[in-house]
Design a protein around this motif. Sequence first.
Motif, PDB file in Angstrom:
ATOM      1  N   THR A 168       0.844  -1.204   0.000  1.00 22.44           N
ATOM      2  CA  THR A 168       0.000   0.000   0.000  1.00 22.44           C
ATOM      3  C   THR A 168       0.875   1.248   0.000  1.00 22.44           C
ATOM      4  OG1 THR A 168      -0.098  -0.102   2.414  1.00 22.44           O
ATOM      5  CG2 THR A 168      -1.953  -1.050   1.229  1.00 22.44           C
ATOM      6  N   LYS A 169       0.230   2.395  -0.257  1.00 24.52           N
ATOM      7  CA  LYS A 169       0.902   3.686  -0.113  1.00 24.52           C
ATOM      8  C   LYS A 169       0.637   4.201   1.304  1.00 24.52           C
ATOM      9  CE  LYS A 169       2.432   6.255  -2.880  1.00 24.52           C
ATOM     10  NZ  LYS A 169       3.891   6.411  -3.195  1.00 24.52           N
ATOM     11  N   ARG A 170       1.629   4.834   1.925  1.00 24.52           N
ATOM     12  CA  ARG A 170       1.374   5.514   3.204  1.00 24.52           C
ATOM     13  C   ARG A 170       0.573   6.767   2.946  1.00 24.52           C
ATOM     14  NH1 ARG A 170       6.999   5.887   6.421  1.00 24.52           N
ATOM     15  NH2 ARG A 170       6.073   7.910   6.920  1.00 24.52           N
ATOM     16  N   GLU A 171      -0.400   7.044   3.849  1.00 26.49           N
ATOM     17  CA  GLU A 171      -1.272   8.186   3.565  1.00 26.49           C
ATOM     18  C   GLU A 171      -0.537   9.517   3.746  1.00 26.49           C
ATOM     19  OE1 GLU A 171      -4.730   8.497   5.995  1.00 26.49           O
ATOM     20  OE2 GLU A 171      -3.601   8.421   7.871  1.00 26.49           O
ATOM     21  N   ASP A 172       0.637   9.480   4.416  1.00 23.68           N
ATOM     22  CA  ASP A 172       1.396  10.734   4.563  1.00 23.68           C
ATOM     23  C   ASP A 172       2.485  10.862   3.498  1.00 23.68           C
ATOM     24  OD1 ASP A 172       2.888   8.662   5.645  1.00 23.68           O
ATOM     25  OD2 ASP A 172       3.563   9.795   7.408  1.00 23.68           O
ATOM     26  N   ASP A 173       2.447  10.030   2.461  1.00 21.60           N
ATOM     27  CA  ASP A 173       3.426  10.139   1.372  1.00 21.60           C
ATOM     28  C   ASP A 173       2.899  10.947   0.182  1.00 21.60           C
ATOM     29  OD1 ASP A 173       5.571   8.939   2.583  1.00 21.60           O
ATOM     30  OD2 ASP A 173       5.434   7.032   1.517  1.00 21.60           O
ATOM     31  N   THR A 174       1.897  11.796   0.401  1.00 28.78           N
ATOM     32  CA  THR A 174       1.461  12.689  -0.679  1.00 28.78           C
ATOM     33  C   THR A 174       2.441  13.860  -0.766  1.00 28.78           C
ATOM     34  OG1 THR A 174       0.155  14.037   0.820  1.00 28.78           O
ATOM     35  CG2 THR A 174      -0.963  12.159  -0.209  1.00 28.78           C
ATOM     36  N   ALA A 175       2.510  14.530  -1.930  1.00 31.82           N
ATOM     37  CA  ALA A 175       3.488  15.599  -2.147  1.00 31.82           C
ATOM     38  C   ALA A 175       3.384  16.676  -1.061  1.00 31.82           C
ATOM     39  CB  ALA A 175       3.301  16.209  -3.529  1.00 31.82           C
ATOM     40  N   GLU A 176       2.163  17.085  -0.747  1.00 37.39           N
ATOM     41  CA  GLU A 176       1.978  18.192   0.189  1.00 37.39           C
ATOM     42  C   GLU A 176       2.408  17.814   1.610  1.00 37.39           C
ATOM     43  OE1 GLU A 176      -2.069  19.265   0.741  1.00 37.39           O
ATOM     44  OE2 GLU A 176      -1.534  20.851   2.183  1.00 37.39           O
ATOM     45  N   VAL A 177       1.921  16.679   2.100  1.00 34.19           N
ATOM     46  CA  VAL A 177       2.258  16.262   3.461  1.00 34.19           C
ATOM     47  C   VAL A 177       3.748  15.928   3.555  1.00 34.19           C
ATOM     48  CG1 VAL A 177       1.831  14.535   5.261  1.00 34.19           C
ATOM     49  CG2 VAL A 177      -0.069  15.451   3.942  1.00 34.19           C
ATOM     50  N   PHE A 178       4.268  15.347   2.477  1.00 33.79           N
ATOM     51  CA  PHE A 178       5.671  14.964   2.512  1.00 33.79           C
ATOM     52  C   PHE A 178       6.566  16.196   2.644  1.00 33.79           C
ATOM     53  CE2 PHE A 178       9.766  13.463   1.206  1.00 33.79           C
ATOM     54  CZ  PHE A 178       9.825  12.258   1.885  1.00 33.79           C
ATOM     55  N   GLN A 179       6.230  17.258   1.912  1.00 33.17           N
ATOM     56  CA  GLN A 179       7.022  18.493   1.998  1.00 33.17           C
ATOM     57  C   GLN A 179       6.997  19.036   3.435  1.00 33.17           C
ATOM     58  OE1 GLN A 179       8.921  20.074  -0.615  1.00 33.17           O
ATOM     59  NE2 GLN A 179       9.729  20.967   1.264  1.00 33.17           N
ATOM     60  N   ARG A 180       5.840  18.934   4.081  1.00 29.01           N
ATOM     61  CA  ARG A 180       5.733  19.409   5.460  1.00 29.01           C
ATOM     62  C   ARG A 180       6.623  18.574   6.397  1.00 29.01           C
ATOM     63  NH1 ARG A 180      -0.175  19.348   6.842  1.00 29.01           N
ATOM     64  NH2 ARG A 180      -0.424  20.193   4.751  1.00 29.01           N
ATOM     65  N   ARG A 181       6.664  17.260   6.166  1.00 25.82           N
ATOM     66  CA  ARG A 181       7.517  16.392   6.992  1.00 25.82           C
ATOM     67  C   ARG A 181       8.984  16.749   6.798  1.00 25.82           C
ATOM     68  NH1 ARG A 181       5.672  10.936   4.651  1.00 25.82           N
ATOM     69  NH2 ARG A 181       7.446  10.104   5.808  1.00 25.82           N
ATOM     70  N   LEU A 182       9.328  17.048   5.549  1.00 26.50           N
ATOM     71  CA  LEU A 182      10.713  17.412   5.242  1.00 26.50           C
ATOM     72  C   LEU A 182      11.087  18.732   5.926  1.00 26.50           C
ATOM     73  CD1 LEU A 182      12.656  15.811   3.530  1.00 26.50           C
ATOM     74  CD2 LEU A 182      11.904  17.070   1.511  1.00 26.50           C
ATOM     75  N   ASP A 183      10.185  19.703   5.862  1.00 21.35           N
ATOM     76  CA  ASP A 183      10.447  21.003   6.509  1.00 21.35           C
ATOM     77  C   ASP A 183      10.635  20.814   8.007  1.00 21.35           C
ATOM     78  OD1 ASP A 183      10.130  22.133   4.042  1.00 21.35           O
ATOM     79  OD2 ASP A 183       8.110  22.904   4.406  1.00 21.35           O
ATOM     80  N   LYS A 184       9.770  20.003   8.603  1.00 22.83           N
ATOM     81  CA  LYS A 184       9.833  19.757  10.043  1.00 22.83           C
ATOM     82  C   LYS A 184      11.172  19.095  10.399  1.00 22.83           C
ATOM     83  CE  LYS A 184       7.981  19.847  14.044  1.00 22.83           C
ATOM     84  NZ  LYS A 184       8.013  21.170  14.669  1.00 22.83           N
ATOM     85  N   TYR A 185      11.567  18.140   9.575  1.00 23.87           N
ATOM     86  CA  TYR A 185      12.837  17.448   9.805  1.00 23.87           C
ATOM     87  C   TYR A 185      13.993  18.439   9.795  1.00 23.87           C
ATOM     88  CZ  TYR A 185      16.938  14.563   9.026  1.00 23.87           C
ATOM     89  OH  TYR A 185      18.185  14.003   9.133  1.00 23.87           O
ATOM     90  N   ASN A 186      14.006  19.316   8.794  1.00 24.07           N
ATOM     91  CA  ASN A 186      15.117  20.261   8.657  1.00 24.07           C
ATOM     92  C   ASN A 186      15.211  21.199   9.852  1.00 24.07           C
ATOM     93  OD1 ASN A 186      15.987  19.181   6.227  1.00 24.07           O
ATOM     94  ND2 ASN A 186      14.606  20.469   5.014  1.00 24.07           N
ATOM     95  N   GLN A 187      14.064  21.441  10.462  1.00 25.62           N
ATOM     96  CA  GLN A 187      14.032  22.317  11.634  1.00 25.62           C
ATOM     97  C   GLN A 187      14.552  21.582  12.884  1.00 25.62           C
ATOM     98  OE1 GLN A 187       9.968  23.668  11.920  1.00 25.62           O
ATOM     99  NE2 GLN A 187      10.180  23.997  14.126  1.00 25.62           N
TER     100      GLN A 187
END
Length: 227
Positions: A168-187
């Motif tokens: 299956t696909k993870r529901e948080d692997d959409t482009a929009e949510v993924f970008q938010r996860r990446l931003d959070k990580y960088n912080q």
Amino acid sequence: MSLVRPLRLLLLGAPGSGKGTQTSRLLKQFPLIQSLSSGDILRSQIAAGTDVGKLASSYIKNGQLVPDATMVSLISNQLEQNSWLNKETSWLLDGFPRTVEQAAALNGVLESADANLNLVVELDVDQKVILERIEARWVHLPSGRVYNLDYNPPKVPYKDDLTGDPLTKREDDTAEVFQRRLDKYNQEIVPLKEFYDRRGILSKVSGNTSDIIYPKLSQLLLDEFGH
Ligand code: ATP
Ligand code: MG
């Protein structure tokens, strides 16, 4: 070659940097290591419909972090259950700690058991590459096994190699949510790396594919913990 002293490893890396893939490979090469992924634990709590799962789900869907207090008690329980507070056990953590608050709490628990982390490795992958390949990521939720249709495809399309279950696909692997996860990580990652650098246990392996990173990671473990 095998490990001659207990390894207590934390893998750091952006979402999609391949922590799950590196973990699978390490467990294959070093069968005595045990592993724990905070994301996998949260997803199994969600699947089981527990209170923690219900709480976590609302954060995960939006690409936000689950509150520190919830994470610390969830993971501390797991550490005890898995006898990870025993000094002889070799283990690796993926996805926890993710904030300095979590790192400090974990440090307290492990230190009092005299079984603190002895290696932290950052998987350093170009974030443009990560964004390109996340679309092709499919997962086997019950086991946490991760596939990439381009780089690391399952033997049978859309089926897990070991069980044959559908992927299956993870529901948080959409482009929009993924970008938010990446931003959070960088912080979060800057102070987190500082925390471990000050303790002299931080290393880094760089590369844009898991095939490039794995031999470097494996060699690092053998250099420091092998014979
Ligand atoms: P990947 O699995 O690609 O490495 P990731 O590290 O973002 O990406 P997971 O570790 O699976 O993904 O975590 C998924 C989500 O679960 C996170 O976005 C977050 O909401 C929650 N989560 C996981 N670990 C923690 C943690 N230590 N603290 C707070 N939230 C967490
Ligand atoms: Mg993961």
